[in-house]
Design a protein around this motif. Structure first.
Motif, PDB file in Angstrom:
ATOM      1  N   TYR A 136     120.172  12.675  15.653  1.00 29.25           N
ATOM      2  CA  TYR A 136     118.944  12.680  16.445  1.00 29.25           C
ATOM      3  C   TYR A 136     117.720  12.528  15.551  1.00 29.25           C
ATOM      4  O   TYR A 136     117.721  12.928  14.382  1.00 29.25           O
ATOM      5  N   GLY A 137     116.654  11.992  16.149  1.00 32.53           N
ATOM      6  CA  GLY A 137     115.389  11.959  15.453  1.00 32.53           C
ATOM      7  C   GLY A 137     114.853  13.364  15.267  1.00 32.53           C
ATOM      8  O   GLY A 137     115.070  14.251  16.095  1.00 32.53           O
ATOM      9  N   THR A 138     114.167  13.593  14.168  1.00 38.86           N
ATOM     10  CA  THR A 138     113.598  14.910  13.878  1.00 38.86           C
ATOM     11  C   THR A 138     112.357  14.727  13.022  1.00 38.86           C
ATOM     12  O   THR A 138     112.227  13.722  12.314  1.00 38.86           O
ATOM     13  N   HIS A 139     111.453  15.670  13.090  1.00 41.05           N
ATOM     14  CA  HIS A 139     110.260  15.657  12.242  1.00 41.05           C
ATOM     15  C   HIS A 139     110.480  16.622  11.082  1.00 41.05           C
ATOM     16  O   HIS A 139     110.663  17.822  11.300  1.00 41.05           O
ATOM     17  N   THR A 140     110.481  16.105   9.864  1.00 45.07           N
ATOM     18  CA  THR A 140     110.555  16.973   8.691  1.00 45.07           C
ATOM     19  C   THR A 140     109.147  17.479   8.397  1.00 45.07           C
ATOM     20  O   THR A 140     108.268  16.680   8.060  1.00 45.07           O
ATOM     21  N   GLN A 182     121.598  18.744  11.331  1.00 45.84           N
ATOM     22  CA  GLN A 182     120.804  17.546  11.053  1.00 45.84           C
ATOM     23  C   GLN A 182     119.461  17.558  11.756  1.00 45.84           C
ATOM     24  O   GLN A 182     118.433  17.234  11.161  1.00 45.84           O
ATOM     25  N   ARG A 183     119.446  17.976  13.024  1.00 46.23           N
ATOM     26  CA  ARG A 183     118.198  17.871  13.768  1.00 46.23           C
ATOM     27  C   ARG A 183     117.213  18.976  13.408  1.00 46.23           C
ATOM     28  O   ARG A 183     116.141  19.060  13.985  1.00 46.23           O
ATOM     29  N   PHE A 184     117.558  19.813  12.409  1.00 47.07           N
ATOM     30  CA  PHE A 184     116.625  20.790  11.867  1.00 47.07           C
ATOM     31  C   PHE A 184     115.947  20.210  10.620  1.00 47.07           C
ATOM     32  O   PHE A 184     116.013  20.748   9.530  1.00 47.07           O
ATOM     33  N   GLY A 185     115.307  19.056  10.801  1.00 46.40           N
ATOM     34  CA  GLY A 185     114.434  18.536   9.757  1.00 46.40           C
ATOM     35  C   GLY A 185     115.007  17.511   8.813  1.00 46.40           C
ATOM     36  O   GLY A 185     114.278  17.002   7.960  1.00 46.40           O
ATOM     37  N   MET A 186     116.315  17.179   8.930  1.00 41.41           N
ATOM     38  CA  MET A 186     116.893  16.165   8.035  1.00 41.41           C
ATOM     39  C   MET A 186     116.999  14.836   8.765  1.00 41.41           C
ATOM     40  O   MET A 186     117.651  14.735   9.798  1.00 41.41           O
TER      41      MET A 186
END
Length: 962
Positions: free
Chosen positions: A94-98, A277-281
């Protein structure tokens, strides 16, 4: 006035400038070092060490070296061949914002990405605190008792959960039931892992068959939550069915969803796995991402992977350490239950810091926004006449598109979006943290018929009910520890990150002289591309025509690595060295099976081999037979011959490490390979020491059939505190058909998928591409020779203080030397561990401790260390030996001296009362230039025994810290 001399244009262009920056030894330094060793030239040194029988007959055919700027420009052009479409594919990515403060201060910070595995606890407290945060985050969200400090990816974590269950539950069944609604790549990796272990994987094709399978004999079952097509359902009844069969129930769960959903542990799950992964990576075409595994308390001593626990130091203060270290798989060898010896530490740290920065309320708000947008999209699509195949969802909708499926998929691509075709007549749409109102509107336009009015957000401004059943909404608290509720401002987060990094000793502070697991320089120019959007934001299962940049990167890097190793084919899929070993042994098994010789199941492994070798052999169902080594650490050829003859009919393979684990180029390696081949076996050459071979010898030429490479060692991917890694598997021509495939990723054949994504940890491959591109063939060879030069220089200079245990007939070593400290126990009571801890006071990470020989130190410098830094390390080792002489003479007692009390913290030396027989200045090793480079360990020596007896692996309550 003298006019400057005119230089040839090619010298002014200096295309090889990076080589001199990567290799820390100048020509003047080299001359001095050679004089100490007693060799006339670097060429003469190498010729005296590397057996002439295996020396490369011709050089590597690689592009000539270019400057850093030129390489970056070339790679940028390659990256731009990837197409960046908005991804709604989901399927575990998924897309995520780092957050910028995490991107700049962790992911792009050498204090974090050049750290080593935290085996030396006293100088690893920062990253271990971050990993304890990770473990706490996972246990809280999953509702489980304990979690490890990360796995490699979700699919391999699920496969590890399968084997954990098999060896833990009471059921004697060999059946593993997997829901067909699990992510397809997870099912594929499980099938690969199960086959050589004789496990029957059952994937029921309907709800009735799923229920029936759970009520029949099986040892474990796996369900996805929410499932791959978006359904959110209560798993309690399924767990109860498994428990009635004395089986374990495993759940692959989405951590972001768990901020809103009932925890798997509250529904009877025994093991929970997934990805962070979707926690910022970023997606990064598949990795690296930290997977997780959590389990019931009574499974904890069988939990694979690493576990960070809390113990106390010598002063009685809380201190972190790797818990249950005797479970490390490379120590258990052929009795290992897993070959996992690395984690995904850097991505795990990013994920944990994402949770710290957002806190429980921030994470819940992100999840609520995703769930709300999903409900808005669903209501809009239904209003447009579409049918949803499920009426519950968190972030994924399963839309019945019927005959319009193909045209809708194409319309989405034309509009800059990727959807997922779930089946012939259905499409799934997965939303994420990056989804906007404009994205929802764009999706409605894709699904709208010509002239059809689009839904409006106007009716949703006051809120919308998420598609989560009331009975499955989370009511339990999570992440209540103060660490998750304190650092929400950027200033606070910045200072927390800095405070942790200050407790750690990484390559940005000093040389890390570890043998066996080299800490190579990760040059800044190599690291820059990993956060380029063209690499970072690509979904691993996007259409192939959108991944042309990655395809070219894969092809070029594989071709270059073939040149370096002498092999015919390579797969970059394995996302750790251990997984490369596993894939290589599967290839050997596949080869034997294709010839009707599946009975070949004997794997010969020298007693000196890396411990992951027998662990990997056990994982593929091979029977390990250990062969002897002689007194010089070489493979005992007579014993090997006898074992080959004894097992000739069933010999599958022999696994060796070259140069040997003892740091020596064995002269009989070609004869060894020929002997194994004569008896029908294949030779696996462990590539762990490939950094001593590149450019001077190639295992694919001197008789090896298979090797894996540790790209973090030889080709500069950061160690990151214990991961990420990449472990490409390399094979000779007739084994190429048996390299890993990936049906989910569109590649058929081979031995099946060994990682969740077709390219494994694809996002870090640009690092190795940059390294090879800037070094060229001559630079890579020079690097190998410089590493060998440095190891021999250290061995020679320390010879009067610490003898080198193994060496060739002329006294030389390969790229590492084993310092023998065993005699010191009798004369002074000093053990190798004491020297390792004392080195911390001198500002150095310890060499490899007690491997492969107990009470020794294995030292491996890299080509990037300067002569000044090598001498600083040597001076520290000599100073410590002089301290030992004071113990031997009786000046200091064996029970109270700087080595036994090391490392010394600032707090311990600032106490008013000083009772030790040596001065404070000696305690902190603050003489001479050490004053200016002083590193202060944050804790004293950690009590390992206490930590194992009092296993505690989540954030320490404030009351216990008081």
């Amino acid at each position: 006035m003298l006019m400057p001399s005119v230089k040839p244009l090619d010298q002014l262009e200096n295309a090889s400038e990076f080589i001199a920056r990567h290799i820390g030894i100048s020509e003047t330094d080299e001359a001095h070092m050679l004089s100490v060793i007693g060799e006339a030239s670097r060429r003469a040194l190498i010729d005296s060490i590397v057996p002439r029988s295996i020396a490369r007959s011709q050089g590597m055919q690689l592009p000539p070296a270019v400057t850093e700027a030129a390489a970056l420009a070339e790679l940028k052009a390659l990256a731009q061949k990837n197409q960046l479409l908005k991804s709604f594919i989901g399927q575990g990515y998924y897309g995520t914002h780092t957050p910028g403060v995490i991107l700049r201060n962790i992911l792009e910070n050498p204090a974090w990405y050049t750290a080593y595995t935290p085996y030396q606890a006293e100088i690893s407290q920062g990253r271990m605190e971050a990993l304890v945060n990770f473990q706490t985050m996972v246990t809280d969200l999953t509702g489980m008792a304990i979690a490890n400090a990360s796995m490699l990816d979700e699919a391999t974590a699920a496969a590890e959960a399968m084997t954990l269950a098999m060896r833990t539950v009471k059921s004697k069944s060999r059946v593993f039931v997997v829901s067909r609604a699990c992510h397809p790549q997870t099912i594929e990796v499980i099938q690969t892992r199960a086959k050589p272990l004789g496990i029957e994987v059952v994937v029921p094709q309907s709800a009735d068959q799923w229920n029936a399978a759970l009520q029949s004999e099986h040892f474990a079952a796996l369900a996805q939550y929410p499932n791959s097509t978006g359904l959110v359902e209560d798993l309690s009844a399924y767990a109860a069915h498994s428990h009635a069969q004395s089986a374990a129930f495993i759940v692959a769960a989405d951590l972001l969803a768990l901020t809103l959903l009932k925890a798997p542990g509250e529904m009877g799950a025994d093991i929970v796995v997934g990805t962070t992964q979707r926690f910022g990576m970023p997606m990064g075409a598949g990795g690296p991402h930290a997977a997780y595994m959590a389990c019931r308390d009574d499974y904890k001593r069988s939990l694979p992977g690493r576990l960070v626990g809390v113990s106390v130091d010598v002063h009685g203060n809380p201190a972190y350490r790797l818990a249950l270290q005797t479970r490390e798989q490379h120590i258990r060898r052929e009795k290992a239950t897993s070959n996992i010896c690395t984690a995904q530490v850097l991505p795990a740290v990013v994920a944990s810091m994402y949770a710290v920065y957002h806190g429980p309320q921030g994470l819940k708000r992100i999840a609520q926004r995703v769930a709300a947008y999903t409900a808005v999209l669903a209501q809009g699509l239904q209003g447009m006449g579409y049918t949803l195949r499920k009426d519950t969802a968190f972030d994924t909708l399963w839309v019945l598109a019927k005959d319009a499926t193909a045209s809708l998929m194409q319309r989405a691509r034309d509009a800059g979006m990727n959807l997922r075709q779930a089946c012939d007549q259905s499409i799934t749409i997965s939303l994420d943290e990056t989804t906007t109102r404009d994205d929802i509107a764009a999706l409605w336009r894709v699904f709208a018929a010509e002239g059809q009015a689009l839904p409006s957000f106007d009716g949703f401004e006051k809120g919308i009910e998420p598609l989560i059943p009331a009975e499955l909404r989370r009511t339990s608290d999570f992440m209540t520890h103060p660490v998750f509720n304190s650092h929400h401002s950027e200033t606070g987060m910045l200072r927390y990150i800095r405070a942790l990094s200050d407790k750690d000793l990484a390559l940005d502070r000093s040389m890390i002289p570890l043998g066996s697991c080299t800490m190579k320089l990760n040059a800044t120019s190599e690291m820059i591309p990993i956060t380029w959007p063209e690499f970072a934001h690509v979904h691993p299962f996007a259409p192939a025509d959108q991944l042309q940049g990655y395809q070219q990167l894969d092809e070029e890097l594989r071709a270059w690595l073939c040149q370096a190793t002498g092999y015919a084919g390579i797969s970059l899929q394995p996302n750790a060295g251990s997984q490369g070993e596993y894939a290589g042994l599967l290839a050997i098994q596949g080869y034997h099976a294709s010839r009707g010789e599946s009975h070949r199941n004997i794997c010969l492994i020298p007693s000196s081999a890396h411990g992951t070798n027998p662990a990997s052999a056990q994982m593929v169902g091979l029977q390990v037979v250990v062969t002897k080594c002689d007194e010089n650490g070489n493979v005992d050829m007579a014993d090997l011959k006898a074992k080959c003859e004894q097992h000739s009919a069933n010999l599958a393979a022999a696994m060796i490490t070259y140069p040997s684990t003892h740091g020596v180029f064995e002269t009989t390696v070609k004869e060894l390979c020929a002997l194994v081949h004569q008896h029908g076996g294949r030779v696996y050459v462990d590539g762990a020491n490939m950094n001593a071979l590149v450019g001077v010898a190639a295992p694919g030429e001197f008789g090896g059939d298979v090797s894996h490479l540790n790209l973090h060692k030889t080709f500069c991917i950061p160690h990151g505190g214990g991961g990420p890694g990449v472990g490409p598997v390399c094979v000779v021509q007739d084994l190429v058909p048996f390299l890993p495939g990936h049906a989910t990723g569109g590649t058929k054949g081979g031995v099946g998928a060994v990682s969740a994504a077709p390219l494994g940890n694809a996002a870090v491959l640009p690092i190795s591409w940059m390294y090879i591109r800037m070094m060229g063939a001559d630079g890579l060879k020079h690097a190998t020779e410089a590493a060998i030069l440095s190891a021999n220089y250290i061995s020679k200079r320390l010879a009067d203080h610490y003898p080198t245990l193994y060496a060739s007939a002329n006294g030389h070593v390969a790229h590492e030397c084993i310092l023998d400290l065993r005699q010191l126990k009798e004369t002074s009571g000093v053990m190798a561990e004491d020297v390792a801890k004392r080195l911390m006071d001198y500002g150095f990470h310890a060499p490899t401790l007690s491997f492969p020989v107990v009470n020794t130190l294995m030292v491996e410098p890299t080509e990037s260390e300067t002569l000044e830094e090598l001498d600083r390390f040597i001076d520290a080792m000599i100073a410590i030996r002089n301290e030992i002489r004071l113990i031997e003479s009786g000046t200091w007692p064996q029970s109270d001296n700087p080595l036994k009390n090391a490392p010394h913290t600032a707090a311990s030396v600032l106490k008013t009362e000083w009772t030790h027989p040596y001065p404070r200045e000696t305690a902190v090793a603050a003489a001479g230039r050490a004053v200016n480079t002083k590193f202060w360990p944050s804790v004293g020596r950690v009590d390992n025994v206490y930590g194992d007896r009092n296993l505690f692996c989540s954030c320490v309550p404030i009351s216990e810290l008081a």
